[in-house]
Scaffold this motif. Structure first.
Motif, PDB file in Angstrom:
ATOM      1  N   ASN A   1       0.826  -1.207   0.000  1.00  0.00           N
ATOM      2  CA  ASN A   1       0.000   0.000   0.000  1.00  0.00           C
ATOM      3  C   ASN A   1       0.874   1.276   0.000  1.00  0.00           C
ATOM      4  O   ASN A   1       2.083   1.225   0.186  1.00  0.00           O
ATOM      5  CB  ASN A   1      -1.013  -0.014   1.165  1.00  0.00           C
ATOM      6  N   ASP A   2       0.194   2.401  -0.244  1.00  0.00           N
ATOM      7  CA  ASP A   2       0.919   3.654  -0.462  1.00  0.00           C
ATOM      8  C   ASP A   2       1.751   4.057   0.757  1.00  0.00           C
ATOM      9  O   ASP A   2       2.894   4.493   0.637  1.00  0.00           O
ATOM     10  CB  ASP A   2      -0.073   4.776  -0.795  1.00  0.00           C
ATOM     11  N   ARG A   3       1.158   3.899   1.930  1.00  0.00           N
ATOM     12  CA  ARG A   3       1.867   4.321   3.152  1.00  0.00           C
ATOM     13  C   ARG A   3       3.144   3.496   3.345  1.00  0.00           C
ATOM     14  O   ARG A   3       4.192   4.019   3.720  1.00  0.00           O
ATOM     15  CB  ARG A   3       0.912   4.180   4.357  1.00  0.00           C
ATOM     16  N   ASP A   4       3.056   2.203   3.061  1.00  0.00           N
ATOM     17  CA  ASP A   4       4.231   1.333   3.199  1.00  0.00           C
ATOM     18  C   ASP A   4       5.295   1.665   2.146  1.00  0.00           C
ATOM     19  O   ASP A   4       6.502   1.557   2.410  1.00  0.00           O
ATOM     20  CB  ASP A   4       3.828  -0.142   3.086  1.00  0.00           C
TER      21      ASP A   4
ATOM     22  N   LYS B   1       7.013   4.653   3.382  1.00  0.00           N
ATOM     23  CA  LYS B   1       7.869   4.259   4.518  1.00  0.00           C
ATOM     24  C   LYS B   1       9.172   3.626   4.011  1.00  0.00           C
ATOM     25  O   LYS B   1      10.255   3.914   4.518  1.00  0.00           O
ATOM     26  CB  LYS B   1       7.120   3.293   5.439  1.00  0.00           C
TER      27      LYS B   1
ATOM     28  N   GLY C   1       6.812  12.153  -0.548  1.00  0.00           N
ATOM     29  CA  GLY C   1       6.726  11.969   0.895  1.00  0.00           C
ATOM     30  C   GLY C   1       7.604  12.896   1.710  1.00  0.00           C
ATOM     31  O   GLY C   1       8.440  13.629   1.171  1.00  0.00           O
TER      32      GLY C   1
ATOM     33  N   GLY D   1       6.391  10.390   6.950  1.00  0.00           N
ATOM     34  CA  GLY D   1       5.595   9.379   6.241  1.00  0.00           C
ATOM     35  C   GLY D   1       4.333   9.938   5.595  1.00  0.00           C
ATOM     36  O   GLY D   1       3.561   9.193   5.002  1.00  0.00           O
ATOM     37  N   ASP D   2       4.132  11.253   5.725  1.00  0.00           N
ATOM     38  CA  ASP D   2       3.002  11.875   5.017  1.00  0.00           C
ATOM     39  C   ASP D   2       3.385  12.042   3.544  1.00  0.00           C
ATOM     40  O   ASP D   2       4.580  12.119   3.221  1.00  0.00           O
ATOM     41  CB  ASP D   2       2.687  13.253   5.611  1.00  0.00           C
ATOM     42  N   TYR D   3       2.409  12.136   2.693  1.00  0.00           N
ATOM     43  CA  TYR D   3       2.741  12.254   1.269  1.00  0.00           C
ATOM     44  C   TYR D   3       1.614  12.939   0.491  1.00  0.00           C
ATOM     45  O   TYR D   3       0.469  12.987   0.931  1.00  0.00           O
ATOM     46  CB  TYR D   3       3.026  10.879   0.655  1.00  0.00           C
TER      47      TYR D   3
END
Ligand code: THU
Length: 127
Positions: A2-5, A8, A104, A108-110
């Protein structure tokens, strides 16, 4: 992934950057169409002009491993919402004109965009 990973991962690999001149490490994580992820970091050189950005390192690693289709790339640096440079936009567009781009920050925000938005009316050899 997923996008958050993916963001990261771009952040995690940033510590591997070789950026002694700018002291501006950048990390990238490229999601390929087969589901694999290839990372990259910026690699600088004492000779000006020989440095490579994280995005192109990730893309060139992937292409050299036989990957040809790409879904999205996450990029992260110490400043907020790291933006790919103009050269990387051109190179990414050549290989993935529909690429999603996640810009990002260290937290971890993007911000989500696309290569088509970042490089409208791109140069290609097609008529
Ligand atoms: N850099 C990247 O790796 N990606 C970009 O899209 C922008 C800039 C690198 C190049 C150089 O090593 C450092 O950041 C400072 O410009």
């Amino acid at each position: 992934m997923n996008d958050r990973d993916l963001v990261k991962l771009a952040n995690d690999v940033r510590r591997l950057a070789y950026a002694p001149y700018s002291e501006f490490p950048v990390g990238a994580a490229l999601l390929c169409a087969d589901g694999t992820v290839v990372t990259g970091v910026n690699i600088e050189n004492a000779v000006n002009g020989l440095s490579l950005c994280a995005e192109r390192v990730a893309l060139f690693k992937a292409i050299s491993e036989g990957k040809r289709e790409f879904v999205k790339i996450a990029v992260s640096c110490q400043s907020d919402h790291c933006r790919p440079c103009g050269a990387c936009r051109q190179v990414l567009h050549e290989h993935a004109p529909k690429l999603e781009v996640l810009m990002g920050n260290p937290q971890g925000d993007y911000t989500r965009t696309t290569i088509a938005e970042l490089l409208p009316d791109a140069f290609t050899l097609e008529p």
